[in-house]
Design an enzyme around this catalytic site. Structure first.
Site, PDB file in Angstrom:
ATOM      1  N   ARG A  86       0.670  -1.236   0.041  1.00 52.63           N
ATOM      2  CA  ARG A  86      -0.024  -0.056  -0.058  1.00 52.63           C
ATOM      3  C   ARG A  86       0.856   1.313   0.025  1.00 52.63           C
ATOM      4  NH1 ARG A  86      -4.531   0.421   4.765  1.00 52.63           N
ATOM      5  NH2 ARG A  86      -2.901   0.885   5.857  1.00 52.63           N
ATOM      6  N   LYS A 189      -2.936   6.194   0.844  1.00 60.01           N
ATOM      7  CA  LYS A 189      -2.707   6.702   2.459  1.00 60.01           C
ATOM      8  C   LYS A 189      -1.836   7.914   2.078  1.00 60.01           C
ATOM      9  CE  LYS A 189      -2.335   4.786   7.020  1.00 60.01           C
ATOM     10  NZ  LYS A 189      -3.756   5.148   7.492  1.00 60.01           N
ATOM     11  N   GLU A 225     -16.422   6.177   3.720  1.00 63.07           N
ATOM     12  CA  GLU A 225     -15.380   5.779   4.712  1.00 63.07           C
ATOM     13  C   GLU A 225     -15.933   6.830   5.932  1.00 63.07           C
ATOM     14  OE1 GLU A 225     -11.510   4.773   4.165  1.00 63.07           O
ATOM     15  OE2 GLU A 225     -11.307   6.730   3.031  1.00 63.07           O
TER      16      GLU A 225
END
Length: 348
Positions: A86, A189, A225
């Site tokens: 990620r 992220k 989210e």
């Protein structure tokens, strides 16, 4: 390193989710197209040029991981290879260099080993939070990638992300601000995503909520989210659903919970768009999940100028969220058999 090294004199059970300076941090720089030899530093401060793209253009990404102490004293990481994947996806999106797999894992292990005294003991409810970060540094002015990058890993012992231990119920408030567009950077992220959510979080807390809940930016109908966590929903038909969106961060905890639900609990699982207003009455249980939060059941949601109860008749925690939490935490702490091969032991 000697396992008998004394632990720090802390009230481990009372730790919150706050930065606590530890002894060592890993540092490595990318200069002239090559990674330089790494060092272990004691100074927690970064010296950054005033023209650094990380400061002006948010060219930086990070990860969040935890190290847990098992009952036998071993130190366990949870699926670190997914954090590596990620982080490099985010780095590529921001035109930053790839961190080699062996270097990433060595950085994590070395930092944990060097700060052994700060790893919370088994049974305290605390863990060692690990923060790898990659930032664009060096002299720069125009909107272009940095010429130099710093990769750093630091750690801090932490308690629960939300107040209360174990499965503390939280409330969410739907934000009228957008977190990320479908073809933007919401699925990566990176720090810019979180800076943009600071106001939404404050507005949610002003309403009495623990966190903001974002709907899709295009229509404001579908759940994306929470500000710092993914969402999972147990529907009344027994299906465990995770919202699908190109703007959602691919959470490692969410992914693991969905696997546990399907393989170990025998639940039907589905990842699809979830429309809040038309489907809310079909919600049986709901949770916010992530590395920091682990899994927090959602008791109420604020939307359309009113609070709406997820749990009915005074119920606080439902059986699905309880079982998911117990199973995930049991695996992470080495209390339950790791049939998935998710754990990585750090040599001490």
């Amino acid at each position: 390193m000697n396992k008998k090294l004394a632990k720090k004199d802390l009230n481990w059970a009372e730790l919150g989710f706050q930065y606590l300076r530890t002894d060592f941090r890993y540092s490595c720089s990318f200069i002239n197209g090559e990674w330089q030899p790494s060092t272990m530093l004691q100074d927690e401060n970064l010296v950054v040029h005033e023209g650094a793209p990380a400061l002006h253009y948010a060219q930086q990404c990070f990860e969040g991981m935890k190290a847990q102490t098992a009952e036998d004293g071993s130190i366990l990481l949870f699926r670190p290879e997914l954090n590596y994947e990620r982080m490099n996806q985010a780095a590529a999106r921001l035109l930053m260099p790839e961190i080699p797999a062996l270097m990433f894992l060595d950085a994590i292990e070395s930092t944990v080993q060097a700060n052994y005294a700060w790893i919370p003991p088994y049974g305290t409810g605390a863990s060692l939070y690990i923060r790898p970060m990659l930032i664009g540094v060096g002299e720069n002015l125009g909107l272009q990638p940095a010429r130099r990058y710093d990769f750093r890993v630091f750690v801090s012992p932490v308690g629960p992300y939300y107040s209360g231990a174990g499965l503390g119920v939280i409330n969410l408030a739907v934000s009228n601000l957008d977190r990320a567009a479908p073809r933007g950077t919401g699925s990566f992220k990176i720090g810019a995503n979180y800076a943009g959510g600071l106001m939404a979080t404050r507005m949610a807390k002003d309403l009495g909520a623990s966190e903001a809940l974002y709907l899709d930016a295009a229509e404001g109908r579908f759940i994306d989210e929470a500000g710092s966590a993914n969402i999972i929903i147990s529907m009344k038909d027994g299906t465990l659903v995770s919202p699908a969106s190109h703007a959602i961060l691919p959470g490692i905890t969410r992914r693991s919970l969905m696997t546990i639900a399907e393989v170990q609990l025998g639940l039907n699982t589905e990842q699809r768009p979830v429309e809040l207003r038309t489907e809310f009455e079909s919600f049986d249980e709901m949770g916010a999940c992530g590395t920091a939060a682990v899994l927090s059941p959602v008791g109420q949601i604020w939307y359309d100028r009113a609070w709406h109860n997820v749990y009915k008749d005074g119920q606080t925690v439902g059986p699905v969220m309880q079982k998911l939490y117990d199973t995930l935490v049991g695996i992470q702490k080495g209390e339950l058999e790791d049939t998935f091969g998710w754990l990585h032991e750090v040599s001490i």
